[in-house]
Each structure stands twice: as structure tokens, then as C-alpha cells.
Scaffold this active site. Structure first.
Site, PDB file in Angstrom:
ATOM      1  N   GLN A 161       1.553 -46.379   2.991  1.00 53.59           N
ATOM      2  CA  GLN A 161       0.400 -46.351   3.916  1.00 53.59           C
ATOM      3  C   GLN A 161      -0.055 -47.767   4.286  1.00 53.59           C
ATOM      4  OE1 GLN A 161      -3.317 -45.234   2.195  1.00 53.59           O
ATOM      5  NE2 GLN A 161      -4.217 -44.529   4.124  1.00 53.59           N
ATOM      6  N   ARG A 165      12.872 -46.192   0.325  1.00 51.51           N
ATOM      7  CA  ARG A 165      13.119 -45.206   1.386  1.00 51.51           C
ATOM      8  C   ARG A 165      13.340 -45.902   2.719  1.00 51.51           C
ATOM      9  NH1 ARG A 165       7.956 -41.530   1.068  1.00 51.51           N
ATOM     10  NH2 ARG A 165       7.109 -43.630   1.041  1.00 51.51           N
ATOM     11  N   GLY A 223       7.685 -52.045  -1.273  1.00 48.78           N
ATOM     12  CA  GLY A 223       6.930 -50.819  -0.981  1.00 48.78           C
ATOM     13  C   GLY A 223       6.394 -50.819   0.436  1.00 48.78           C
ATOM     14  N   TYR A 239      -1.828 -44.589 -13.554  1.00 50.14           N
ATOM     15  CA  TYR A 239      -1.898 -45.526 -12.420  1.00 50.14           C
ATOM     16  C   TYR A 239      -2.981 -46.576 -12.686  1.00 50.14           C
ATOM     17  CZ  TYR A 239      -3.254 -46.837  -7.562  1.00 50.14           C
ATOM     18  OH  TYR A 239      -3.590 -47.496  -6.405  1.00 50.14           O
ATOM     19  N   ASP A 265      15.350 -51.076  -4.784  1.00 54.13           N
ATOM     20  CA  ASP A 265      14.766 -50.364  -5.925  1.00 54.13           C
ATOM     21  C   ASP A 265      14.088 -51.437  -6.759  1.00 54.13           C
ATOM     22  OD1 ASP A 265      14.142 -49.212  -8.302  1.00 54.13           O
ATOM     23  OD2 ASP A 265      16.132 -48.338  -8.669  1.00 54.13           O
TER      24      ASP A 265
HETATM   25  C1  AKB Z   1      -5.352 -43.361  -4.855  1.00 55.13           C
HETATM   26  O1  AKB Z   1      -6.122 -42.474  -4.478  1.00 55.13           O
HETATM   27  O2  AKB Z   1      -4.597 -43.264  -5.821  1.00 55.13           O
HETATM   28  C2  AKB Z   1      -5.379 -44.681  -4.101  1.00 55.13           C
HETATM   29  C3  AKB Z   1      -6.308 -45.650  -4.761  1.00 55.13           C
HETATM   30  C4  AKB Z   1      -7.766 -45.448  -4.698  1.00 55.13           C
HETATM   31  O3  AKB Z   1      -5.859 -46.593  -5.339  1.00 55.13           O
HETATM   32  N1  AKB Z   1      -5.758 -44.461  -2.755  1.00 55.13           N
END
Ligand code: AKB
Length: 314
Positions: free
Chosen positions: A14, A38, A10, A141, A51
Site C-alpha cells: 500500500q 510479488r 516491499g 507484528y 525475497d
Molecule cells: C496495520 O493495521 O497492521 C497497519 C498498521 C497500523 O501498522 N496498518
């Protein structure tokens, strides 16, 4: 002579692109292999397409390049993760399990896993959030990162894999625009101010979140990975903090440099995600164990962002 050979997954994200530069400065350009799904748009240092779900290819790359350390950054962030929860789980958690297993089998010396403030939820104390606290994340997430932390701890306890991790706050950097996160507004707002545009913020004015300047985030990562193993008492993930602010507070600080800058607040689905996170973090364990100390507060970060982005955008 023994030389570290570092794999970053990755690497075009950022954090990845700045971390790759930092590690190349420390270990030498050829010692750091950047990988991503990418194509990179930033330099001509060693790079391979990868990948992260392709277990066979991950194994080949580690073997072919004689990798000794892994920084596993590949992940889908909080906001974009909600569009396809099962894919997010697959990329964020199943790929982690694969690469942890490979790292253990291939005798990787150190492994870095980025966790996040998204592991917190509404049952977590909101202010000065302690290291050990209830985790009930509401995004896929956050769920994947919470479970990921437990797997990292398990691989350390059971297989002695030297896994290290921090819970990053929102990261602010001038090098690129982040994509798919809930804290992305804190970078976008600078681009609008410098271009002389009004900014439409997708979070409400008083939504305070923990944040960190990218210089501090990269330094924290490298310092954590450099420290002696016996000092690392947390093998899930360390709380990490620098500053907390709301959209209104960062706007007011940017206005010190751009007095005519204007903002509108139009909260969208990301508002609910932000409200499920906490406001400020107690990172004393990181400060005690490996001498973590941030350098940038809101004022210093805003001044440095503007200095760099002015050069880039004008
Ligand atoms: C997000 O906003 O998903 C990330 C994080 C806080 O992990 N920047």
C-alpha cells in the site's frame, strides 16, 4: 556528479507503490529501484524480484545497482502476522537485522524503517500517546516493530548508520486496497460506498484509532529522509499523527457524500488488536525536529478519497 540511487523493499504494498512514485518524481525514474516478492501490477519502472530473507541477493542488488539509500518496507502486517507468528518474526525482524548489517557494511547513506502504532500496548497511555512511553505490544507484528526500532537505534548509536523512522498510524489511500492490517477497514469502507454496497465492518463502531491520508504519509517520509542528520533526535522511531476517528465517525462523514450508504458492525479477532493500540498520538517531536505538519483531516481526506475512487471505480 553524485546521484542518489534508492532501493525500496516491499515496494508493491500500500505504501511502497505510492512512495516509489513520489521518490521517482523527486530523483528520476531510473534512480529508484522497486523490489518485492510479488510482480508489480502498476508501471514499468525499474523493478527486481527480491525475497527479503535472501541475504545474498539483497547484497548483490545493493552492489549491482550502486544503492545509496534504502527504504525497507517489506513486512507482514498486524492481522495476517497472527496466522504465522514465526514467519512474521523472520520477515519483519531477522530480515531487518540482515539488511541493517548489509547497509552498514556497504556504506549506505540513509536508511528508512517504517514502524507503527502497533508498538503500543495496554500499558501505553491511550490518549495523546507520548513519544517515550511503555511499549508492550500484543501482536507479533508489534513485537517485531518494537524490537526493530531498538535495532535501528543501536545501528545509529554504535555504527553511525543514518537510520530514520516513523510510527505510521493506519494509512488511507485510493491507490490500492491494503492487505492484512487492522486499519484496512478505513479503505474498504470507501470501496463499498462508491459501489453502492452495504459495508460490513470488522471493528466495532466506537473503536477510535490514529489514521493518516497517504499523501501526508508519503510527504512525511520524504521530508524526514531529506532533513539534516543533526536535526534527527529520535533514532528509534518518531510518533506521527494527523487525525483519529472511529468506524462510526468515518461512516458519518462518508454519508455526507452517499446519504443511502449503510454499515453493519461485525467485530472479529482484529477488534482485540485495535483495542490494544492507542487512540491519539502526541507527535510534537516530529513537528519540532523536522517541521512535520499534516494537511488532511477527516473531512478533507474523505472528500479527496471519494474524488479519486469515483474516477477509478466508475
Ligand atoms: C496495520 O493495521 O497492521 C497497519 C498498521 C497500523 O501498522 N496498518
Amino acid at each position: 556528479m553524485y546521484q542518489e540511487k534508492i532501493l525500496i523493499t516491499g515496494a508493491n504494498g500500500q505504501l511502497g507503490r505510492v512512495l516509489a512514485a513520489g521518490l521517482r518524481e523527486k530523483y528520476g525514474k531510473e534512480q529508484v529501484l522497486a523490489t518485492d516478492i510479488r510482480e508489480p501490477d502498476f508501471d514499468n519502472a525499474p523493478f527486481e524480484f527480491l525475497d527479503i530473507l535472501n541475504k545474498k541477493r539483497v547484497t548483490e542488488i545493493i552492489k549491482d545497482h550502486g544503492i545509496t539509500q534504502i527504504y525497507h518496507l517489506a513486512a507482514i502486517l498486524s492481522a495476517s502476522g497472527e496466522w504465522d507468528p514465526k514467519k512474521t518474526w523472520n520477515v519483519n525482524l531477522n530480515a531487518l537485522l540482515n539488511i541493517l548489517t548489509i547497509a552498514d557494511e556497504m556504506d549506505i547513506k540513509r536508511f528508512f524503517f517504517p514502524s507503527t502504532i502497533a508498538v503500543f500496548g495496554k500499558t501505553t497511555p491511550r490518549v495523546n500517546t507520548p513519544q517515550d512511553c511503555p511499549l508492550l505490544p500484543e501482536t507479533v507484528y508489534g513485537m517485531s516493530k518494537t524490537t526493530g526500532e531498538f535495532w535501528c537505534n543501536y545501528f545509529n548509536q554504535r555504527y553511525k548508520l543514518d537510520v530514520r523512522s516513523v510510527r505510521y498510524p493506519g494509512i488511507i489511500g485510493h491507490q490500492s486496497l491494503p492487505e492484512g492490517g487492522t486499519t484496512d477497514y478505513a479503505v474498504e469502507i470507501f470501496h463499498a460506498a462508491i459501489k453502492g454496497e452495504k459495508y460490513e465492518c470488522f471493528l466495532g463502531p466506537d473503536t477510535r484509532l490514529p489514521m493518516m491520508y497517504i499523501e501526508d504519509a508519503i510527504r512525511a517520509t520524504i521530508e524526514l529522509m531529506d532533513g539534516p542528520s543533526e536535526n534527527i533526535s529520535v533514532r528509534t522511531s518518531y510518533n506521527l499523527a494527523a487525525m483519529s476517528f472511529s468506524p462510526r465517525e468515518i461512516y458519518e462523514e462518508i454519508k455526507q457524500h452517499y446519504p443511502d450508504f449503510q454499515i453493519d458492525y461485525k467485530p472479529d479477532f482484529r477488534q482485540q488488536i485495535a483495542e490494544s493500540w492507542t487512540e491519539s498520538i502526541d507527535d510534537s517531536r516530529a513537528r519540532e525536529d523536522w517541521n512535520w505538519n499534516h494537511r488532511y483531516d477527516l473531512k478533507a481526506m474523505v472528500a479527496d478519497m471519494i474524488k479519486h475512487l469515483r474516477l477509478k471505480l466508475n
